[in-house]
Scaffold this motif. Sequence first.
Motif, PDB file in Angstrom:
ATOM      1  N   LEU A 258     -13.598   7.860  -2.413  1.00 33.85           N
ATOM      2  CA  LEU A 258     -13.902   9.097  -2.947  1.00 33.85           C
ATOM      3  C   LEU A 258     -12.935   9.617  -3.769  1.00 33.85           C
ATOM      4  O   LEU A 258     -12.903  10.152  -4.823  1.00 33.85           O
ATOM      5  N   SER A 259     -11.604   9.924  -3.121  1.00 35.32           N
ATOM      6  CA  SER A 259     -10.437  10.296  -3.691  1.00 35.32           C
ATOM      7  C   SER A 259     -10.039   9.527  -4.784  1.00 35.32           C
ATOM      8  O   SER A 259      -9.511  10.318  -5.782  1.00 35.32           O
ATOM      9  N   LEU A 265     -10.569   8.981 -11.907  1.00 32.77           N
ATOM     10  CA  LEU A 265     -11.774   8.860 -12.831  1.00 32.77           C
ATOM     11  C   LEU A 265     -12.389  10.066 -13.122  1.00 32.77           C
ATOM     12  O   LEU A 265     -13.336  10.597 -12.504  1.00 32.77           O
ATOM     13  N   ARG A 266     -11.445  10.921 -14.060  1.00 34.85           N
ATOM     14  CA  ARG A 266     -11.975  12.072 -14.122  1.00 34.85           C
ATOM     15  C   ARG A 266     -12.933  12.378 -15.355  1.00 34.85           C
ATOM     16  O   ARG A 266     -12.615  13.296 -16.136  1.00 34.85           O
ATOM     17  N   PHE A 267     -14.179  12.045 -15.103  1.00 33.59           N
ATOM     18  CA  PHE A 267     -15.074  12.139 -15.931  1.00 33.59           C
ATOM     19  C   PHE A 267     -16.373  12.421 -15.152  1.00 33.59           C
ATOM     20  O   PHE A 267     -16.552  12.579 -13.876  1.00 33.59           O
ATOM     21  N   TYR A 326     -20.356   3.932  -3.108  1.00 34.59           N
ATOM     22  CA  TYR A 326     -20.355   5.150  -2.563  1.00 34.59           C
ATOM     23  C   TYR A 326     -19.505   6.102  -3.191  1.00 34.59           C
ATOM     24  O   TYR A 326     -19.495   7.248  -3.167  1.00 34.59           O
ATOM     25  N   GLY A 327     -18.246   5.534  -3.574  1.00 36.30           N
ATOM     26  CA  GLY A 327     -17.179   6.613  -4.024  1.00 36.30           C
ATOM     27  C   GLY A 327     -17.541   7.137  -5.253  1.00 36.30           C
ATOM     28  O   GLY A 327     -17.185   8.372  -5.580  1.00 36.30           O
ATOM     29  N   SER A 328     -18.591   6.787  -6.054  1.00 31.93           N
ATOM     30  CA  SER A 328     -18.914   7.182  -7.513  1.00 31.93           C
ATOM     31  C   SER A 328     -19.823   8.399  -7.214  1.00 31.93           C
ATOM     32  O   SER A 328     -20.061   9.120  -7.981  1.00 31.93           O
ATOM     33  N   GLY A 329     -20.427   8.685  -5.732  1.00 34.06           N
ATOM     34  CA  GLY A 329     -21.111   9.679  -5.895  1.00 34.06           C
ATOM     35  C   GLY A 329     -22.854   9.353  -6.018  1.00 34.06           C
ATOM     36  O   GLY A 329     -23.478  10.284  -6.041  1.00 34.06           O
ATOM     37  N   GLU A 646      -4.217  18.789 -10.273  1.00 36.26           N
ATOM     38  CA  GLU A 646      -4.799  17.529 -10.964  1.00 36.26           C
ATOM     39  C   GLU A 646      -5.826  18.250 -11.938  1.00 36.26           C
ATOM     40  O   GLU A 646      -6.583  17.306 -12.632  1.00 36.26           O
ATOM     41  N   THR A 647      -5.856  19.394 -12.370  1.00 31.20           N
ATOM     42  CA  THR A 647      -6.781  19.898 -13.321  1.00 31.20           C
ATOM     43  C   THR A 647      -6.044  20.232 -14.550  1.00 31.20           C
ATOM     44  O   THR A 647      -4.923  21.204 -14.951  1.00 31.20           O
ATOM     45  N   THR A 648      -6.611  19.798 -15.774  1.00 33.82           N
ATOM     46  CA  THR A 648      -6.034  20.231 -17.187  1.00 33.82           C
ATOM     47  C   THR A 648      -6.276  21.487 -17.475  1.00 33.82           C
ATOM     48  O   THR A 648      -7.492  21.903 -17.277  1.00 33.82           O
ATOM     49  N   VAL A 649      -5.434  22.157 -18.054  1.00 34.85           N
ATOM     50  CA  VAL A 649      -5.689  23.697 -18.519  1.00 34.85           C
ATOM     51  C   VAL A 649      -5.067  23.942 -19.797  1.00 34.85           C
ATOM     52  O   VAL A 649      -3.990  23.160 -20.098  1.00 34.85           O
ATOM     53  N   ARG A 650      -5.484  24.973 -20.369  1.00 33.15           N
ATOM     54  CA  ARG A 650      -4.730  25.372 -21.799  1.00 33.15           C
ATOM     55  C   ARG A 650      -4.239  26.549 -21.565  1.00 33.15           C
ATOM     56  O   ARG A 650      -4.648  27.768 -20.932  1.00 33.15           O
TER      57      ARG A 650
END
Length: 896
Positions: A258-259, A265-267, A326-329, A646-650
């Motif tokens: 899951l982690s 895989l941030r999509f 399972y890790g994919s959700g 780990e979050t992309t911000v502007r």
Amino acid sequence: MWHLPLFQRVRQQLLPRRRLAIFEACLIGLVSALAAVLLKSGVGLLGAWRVQQSHLLPAWFVLPAVGLTCGFIAGWLVERVAPETSGSGIPQVKAVLARIPIALDLRVALVKLVGGILALGSGLALGREGPTVQVGAALASQLSRWFPTSPDHRRQLIAAGAGAGLAAAFNAPIAGVLFVVEELLQDFSDFTLGTAILASFIGAVVSRLLGGRSLDLNLALSAAKTSFFLQDIPFYLILGVVAGVMGALFNRGIIRSLSVYRNSLRFSLSLRVALAGLVSGFIVVLLPLAFRDNTGLREILITGEASWSLAAIAFVSQFILTLIAYGSGVPGGLFAPALTLGAALGYLVGVGEHSLLFPLGMDSGLPITYALAGMGAFFTAVARVPMTGIVIVFEMTTDFNLVLPLMIGSVTSYLVAERLAPGSLYDKLLEWNGIHIEKESPKEGILTELTAKSVMQPRVETLSAEMTLDEALQAFARSHHRGFPVVEDGKLVGIITQTDLAKMRDRNLSGDTLLSEITTKNVITATPIHSLSNVLYLLDRYQISRLPVVDGRKLVGIITRADIIRAEANHINVKNASPKPRLEPSYIVYETRSPSIGRGKLLVPIANPETAATLLEMAFAIARDRHYEIECIQVMLVSRHSSPSETTVRTAKSRRLLRQAEVMAKKCEIPLHTQIRVAHDAAQAILETINEEHIDILLMGWKGNTSTPGKVFGNIVDTLIKQAICDVVLVKLAASVETKRQPDKKNNSFPPSPHPPLSPSLHFNSWLVPMAGGPNASLAIKLLPALVTLGKDPKIRLTRVFKPSELEPDMTILEESIRQLIRRRKLSSTVTAEPVQAESVSEGIINLVKTEGYDVVVLGASREGMLQQAVKGNIPEAIASSVESTVILVRGAIKN
């Protein structure tokens, strides 16, 4: 009567409650069984079509393509319609039963059903038993809404639905009941057991009648094909140990999977599930044909038709494929994979025993016996429910030869797995999502755990022992209370009630009689460390409605029956129902540093470009006066389900705003540092900055009112007022000041101060400072010399509100404050000290501001006055929301 809705008419016909409960349990069992059969049939049909197409067309194309397409659709459904259906579903059911507010309704059931058919039928190596549990629980939850009932009864119905789903999936009604009492509710009451037994029985019977024989091994196996010998016992112990080790490793692998998906895989969920289907399809293409049907593979292992090499390949491949899926959700469960892995592991141990004992001429158990015992052992190591694991396999086989092997293997695996990685996998999955379930205490435990100090009201309305009887009658007339503690020098000397006053009138006592002469002396009291059970005993024993809480003889609070009820409800429904994921520390994504040459630091959070310039001018004034540096911060909020680091911000707009602050600071020759933090919560980020940068003063904007229930100043400011260890200065700017510096709409910036160094560019010319003594008032006086430089020819009025009942106001505080100002600095401004008469502090200040038009009101909160009453009566909000002027609230540092 016939105009009533259908469900209400049915409900009336089914009263009393026990009759209704029987009907509900039967209905839950029926709909859970229908859902289980539908899920099994759907998965079977799609899976059979997939296997058939893999024989007709190139398997290397069909299997990955089906996995990719069906996985994408299933993931899209989960992501867009019901995110609660991701994963097994059992953790979500556990959370709902622990009163965590997670959706569980008809929408969840339908999405889980359709998503499960698509995902599992496409070949992902997961099971349908977990989804069936969630579907059954969701249908039961929906039923409890159609037939409204108590929260406890609703929990029992949901648990019964989950048990019925499991019973229908495995054709194992006893296992369904045990799963409810062992894993979900831990409740062995008659009502819970009765509801769960009936629902599980109906679910299993209907499932059998409709042909839902998921693992009906009665036809595939006979008792003659299993065996158990005394010399097998050490090998079953070995099986239990190995199953325990591998089960603990499996649980950790699930969390790690899951982690990896979340962090690497941030999509979208739909793409992650599609990727899992694609990869699983390619892997299955490389495996033997038997691996294209997960249920068929398990039956090969438990019928003794497999070789040891096939069993070994099955264990390794299913282990990996389960982690990938399972890790994919994906909406799929872990029961079936655990049983398959256990069967393969047990089969290998059985083959190993046979190869060791056969050359010695000794009898040995058949590999299929070990495969079945391994199913129970591995399932127990994963789910940590040994009784359920034993009974599931026994009910599927009805083979008494398996009882002892199952008990030895399952108990051993449970002890080993619990030693290596304590806790159920489902609890770990909830914790991974930031949900912590605490074991529910019985009511007696709650009453024992909570103390009078945690429940009492610390602010007590009292009457003085020197008050007369006439004055006491007036106090009762103004209040809704039916009784008051009577104090002398802060010490409790008695209590007086309306009943006491009625008796006094009958005695024709003079109105000048002092309360000290007539109050009840022998007062029943509690101490702060008294448990609530003791408090309740005293309230019931003496038939009283309130109980003073004393420390020695000092009155520290009061507690009523309503306080106990409120605290108990909060303990049950709020503390255990916290839905919020665990907050992670904030993360700095942008930072600039100036030379550290100041004697201290002042923190200015910037959020609104329209007020930023004015707040910075105030900060510059204080920094110049005290030779401080300024820390300027912007907080960017992200979802609590995402990691700040780990979050992309502007940050483009925020950086422009901070650069404008740097320009202002440079012209004023003030050292200024800037930073942008990404956080789950703005108050948390500010508190972390205060601690990390050793901030001395926090200066921030304040809107002056709040619409948040239970909050005095608002979510963020309330937290900072209570927890910030430094001085806090809150500023509510007047509307004229906010519009004075309009931001540049194109670049989201504000014009810099027009005169370097800082010049009095704001219309802060008349200042009103209410005083009541105390450390916070002293802090306000210390800040005034710097703040008044923001105006031209400022005039300061110190005032004190006194009630009409006071014959002459006490001017001592005001005179001392003027002396402090003179000692602090020679002010060019005019300073006057005049009291004002009013019924309340807020009324007096509001009328004074409206009458004389002061530009700024500085509330130096005092020990008995502003701050304490702000927390209880919200005086600053009343003033700030009623006047057009700028309002500054000062709170001194919290002493450790």
